[in-house]
Design a protein around this motif. Structure first.
Motif, mmCIF file in Angstrom:
data_model
loop_
_atom_site.group_PDB
_atom_site.id
_atom_site.type_symbol
_atom_site.label_atom_id
_atom_site.label_comp_id
_atom_site.label_asym_id
_atom_site.label_seq_id
_atom_site.Cartn_x
_atom_site.Cartn_y
_atom_site.Cartn_z
ATOM 1 N N ALA A 53 0.847 -1.219 -0.172
ATOM 2 C CA ALA A 53 0.335 0.093 -0.141
ATOM 3 C C ALA A 53 1.244 0.865 0.541
ATOM 4 N N LEU A 54 1.962 1.323 0.360
ATOM 5 C CA LEU A 54 2.757 2.329 1.087
ATOM 6 C C LEU A 54 3.356 2.824 -0.772
ATOM 7 N N GLY A 55 3.921 1.057 -0.911
ATOM 8 C CA GLY A 55 4.483 1.570 -3.322
ATOM 9 C C GLY A 55 3.371 2.034 -3.595
ATOM 10 N N SER A 56 2.297 1.936 -3.465
ATOM 11 C CA SER A 56 0.982 2.186 -4.567
ATOM 12 C C SER A 56 0.507 3.313 -3.796
ATOM 13 N N LEU A 57 0.500 3.989 -2.463
ATOM 14 C CA LEU A 57 0.869 5.188 -2.295
ATOM 15 C C LEU A 57 1.527 6.334 -3.018
ATOM 16 N N MET A 58 2.659 5.849 -3.607
ATOM 17 C CA MET A 58 4.234 6.427 -3.952
ATOM 18 C C MET A 58 4.008 6.466 -5.293
ATOM 19 N N HIS A 59 3.228 5.767 -5.786
ATOM 20 C CA HIS A 59 2.899 5.669 -6.685
ATOM 21 C C HIS A 59 1.418 6.448 -7.317
ATOM 22 N N SER A 60 0.810 6.779 -6.556
ATOM 23 C CA SER A 60 -0.469 7.257 -6.494
ATOM 24 C C SER A 60 0.450 9.042 -6.715
ATOM 25 N N VAL A 61 0.887 8.977 -5.683
ATOM 26 C CA VAL A 61 1.132 10.429 -5.875
ATOM 27 C C VAL A 61 2.546 11.115 -7.785
ATOM 28 N N LEU A 62 2.800 9.927 -7.205
ATOM 29 C CA LEU A 62 3.929 10.259 -8.800
ATOM 30 C C LEU A 62 2.325 10.585 -10.055
ATOM 31 N N LEU A 63 1.602 10.043 -10.036
ATOM 32 C CA LEU A 63 -0.015 9.727 -11.256
ATOM 33 C C LEU A 63 0.023 10.679 -10.992
ATOM 34 N N THR A 64 -0.451 11.798 -9.898
ATOM 35 C CA THR A 64 -0.621 13.201 -9.783
ATOM 36 C C THR A 64 -0.326 14.244 -10.398
ATOM 37 N N LEU A 65 1.213 14.613 -9.456
ATOM 38 C CA LEU A 65 2.197 14.705 -10.418
ATOM 39 C C LEU A 65 2.593 15.477 -11.971
ATOM 40 N N GLN A 66 2.136 13.221 -12.650
ATOM 41 C CA GLN A 66 1.813 14.106 -14.078
ATOM 42 C C GLN A 66 1.134 15.290 -14.608
ATOM 43 N N LEU A 67 0.264 15.510 -13.825
ATOM 44 C CA LEU A 67 -0.687 16.868 -14.348
ATOM 45 C C LEU A 67 0.203 18.022 -14.205
ATOM 46 N N VAL A 68 1.294 18.159 -13.870
ATOM 47 C CA VAL A 68 2.388 19.228 -13.719
ATOM 48 C C VAL A 68 2.577 19.490 -15.864
ATOM 49 N N PHE A 69 2.826 17.780 -16.197
ATOM 50 C CA PHE A 69 3.050 17.957 -17.408
ATOM 51 C C PHE A 69 2.042 18.335 -18.486
ATOM 52 N N LEU A 70 1.132 18.750 -18.185
ATOM 53 C CA LEU A 70 -0.094 19.007 -19.470
ATOM 54 C C LEU A 70 0.706 20.634 -20.004
ATOM 55 N N ASN A 71 1.339 21.189 -18.717
ATOM 56 C CA ASN A 71 2.125 22.666 -19.721
ATOM 57 C C ASN A 71 3.353 22.486 -18.990
ATOM 58 N N TYR A 72 4.328 21.440 -19.476
ATOM 59 C CA TYR A 72 5.623 21.217 -19.114
ATOM 60 C C TYR A 72 5.944 20.503 -20.118
ATOM 61 N N GLY A 73 7.033 20.712 -20.940
ATOM 62 C CA GLY A 73 7.783 19.888 -21.810
ATOM 63 C C GLY A 73 8.696 18.664 -21.392
ATOM 64 N N ASP A 74 9.478 18.043 -22.366
ATOM 65 C CA ASP A 74 10.463 17.200 -21.942
ATOM 66 C C ASP A 74 11.136 17.319 -21.480
ATOM 67 N N GLY A 75 12.146 16.371 -20.745
ATOM 68 C CA GLY A 75 13.105 17.811 -19.923
ATOM 69 C C GLY A 75 13.837 16.782 -18.441
ATOM 70 N N PRO A 76 15.013 17.524 -18.319
ATOM 71 C CA PRO A 76 15.235 16.452 -17.380
ATOM 72 C C PRO A 76 14.408 16.262 -15.817
ATOM 73 N N LEU A 77 13.171 17.238 -15.321
ATOM 74 C CA LEU A 77 12.096 17.122 -14.481
ATOM 75 C C LEU A 77 11.375 16.165 -14.910
ATOM 76 N N CYS A 78 11.049 16.120 -15.754
ATOM 77 C CA CYS A 78 9.740 14.886 -16.812
ATOM 78 C C CYS A 78 10.409 13.084 -16.881
ATOM 79 N N GLN A 79 12.114 12.912 -16.983
ATOM 80 C CA GLN A 79 12.698 12.106 -16.832
ATOM 81 C C GLN A 79 13.247 11.595 -15.481
ATOM 82 N N THR A 80 12.811 12.482 -14.354
ATOM 83 C CA THR A 80 13.296 12.163 -13.194
ATOM 84 C C THR A 80 11.843 11.415 -12.679
ATOM 85 N N VAL A 81 10.692 12.236 -12.871
ATOM 86 C CA VAL A 81 9.501 11.891 -12.599
ATOM 87 C C VAL A 81 9.510 10.566 -13.081
ATOM 88 N N ALA A 82 9.605 9.926 -14.460
ATOM 89 C CA ALA A 82 9.773 8.965 -15.457
ATOM 90 C C ALA A 82 10.139 7.971 -14.473
#
Length: 311
Positions: A53-82
């Motif tokens: 469940a803790l792994g799933s919580l980490m996964h869920s937070v990272l899913l939510t962070l993906q919303l940032v990339f609606l207005n942010y292009g590919d780059g180091p931040l995207c690669q780090t989140v990936a």
């Protein structure tokens, strides 16, 4: 108008993806909280489910962070989140295999893997990040076609495409499917063995022995249903990755994109839901249960910190 339609087709899956990530975060946080509130983190099987469940919580937070990339292009931040997003995949999967294998050993072989907990926790902390480093070797982290950041699909126009060919499949999807099929087999064997024991006790009119077996079965079913659900939900990203690698212009590409955007967050939502159901099943059975005796300890050792006594 056409550019707006194309943009909507790209951004809508990401909105679905990130929005379900918020739902998943709330569900998994609730599951983790309930585990601690009821003190079930002291019991090994629920502690293992808690790691998942803790792994799933980490996964869920990272899913939510993906919303940032609606207005942010590919780059180091995207690669780090990936990178961390892929690591959360592996954390969830390895924790799931551990829970399933533990239930199999306890129920079928009467073995206790509690002594392995610390080495396995260390493995859970280190191995996902090591495995997720593989795509870095071929520069395959970035913004995928649905706009979330993960492993890039095959691209024949890319000068380094041989290194990227099937990286989504090789570094995650195929190993995940293989491990989940093994987990499904273990689930089937465990539940079948418990069912056979119940039938055997019924034929022998051993009514006293049946109660603990039934309680164990009810408590285990929610936890053991998750591998089967995971296999089903992983089928959509697997198909999407294959279609994206082989023929990204296929008419099935867009529907599979939406199904993938829905099914990936469901990995974590279903993990949190199954743990919550398992907690409430345990609480209900605990209220109904009579004072334990030796036979119950034998069958109920999964859920109490008592030595395993083979019947």
């Amino acid at each position: 108008t056409m550019s707006r339609d194309v943009n909507a087709k790209q951004t809508t899956p990401l909105l679905v993806f990130g929005s379900l990530g918020i739902v998943s975060t709330l569900v998994c946080a609730s599951a983790v909280t309930l585990t601690f509130v009821y003190g079930l983190h002291r019991k090994l099987v629920y502690r293992l489910a808690l790691y998942q469940a803790l792994g799933s919580l980490m996964h869920s937070v990272l899913l939510t962070l993906q919303l940032v990339f609606l207005n942010y292009g590919d780059g180091p931040l995207c690669q780090t989140v990936a990178y961390f997003y892929n690591s959360s995949h592996w954390f969830k999967l390895l924790a799931l295999i551990w829970v399933t294998f533990h239930l199999f050993l306890y129920s079928v072989c009467y073995k206790n893997c509690k002594k392995l907990e610390i080495p396995l926790v260390i493995m859970l902390v280190i191995l996902p990040f090591v495995l997720s480093a593989v795509p870095f070797a071929t520069s395959t982290y970035g913004k995928t076609p649905p706009l979330w950041c993960w492993i890039l699909p095959y691209n024949s126009s890319d000068p380094i495409w041989p290194g990227r060919l099937g990286m989504q499949l090789v570094s995650w999807l195929i190993p995940a499917i293989a491990l989940l099929l093994v987990a499904t087999v273990l689930v089937s064997v465990t539940l079948s063995v418990l069912a056979v024991r119940i039938c055997r006790e019924l034929r022998g009119n051993k009514v006293v022995a049946i109660g603990p077996l039934k309680r164990a079965l009810k408590q285990m079913c929610p936890l053991m249903s998750y591998p089967v659900a995971f296999v089903f939900l992983l089928a959509f990203p697997l198909t999407f990755a294959i279609v994206g690698d082989v023929n990204p212009k296929s008419s099935a590409f867009l529907p599979l994109m939406y199904l993938t955007a829905i099914s990936i967050p469901m990995w974590s939502i279903s993990s949190g839901v199954t743990l919550i159901i398992a907690i409430f099943c345990y609480r209900c059975e605990k209220r109904k249960a009579a004072p334990p005796h030796r036979q119950e300890v034998a069958y109920g050792a999964l859920y109490i910190n008592a030595p395993v006594v083979q019947p």
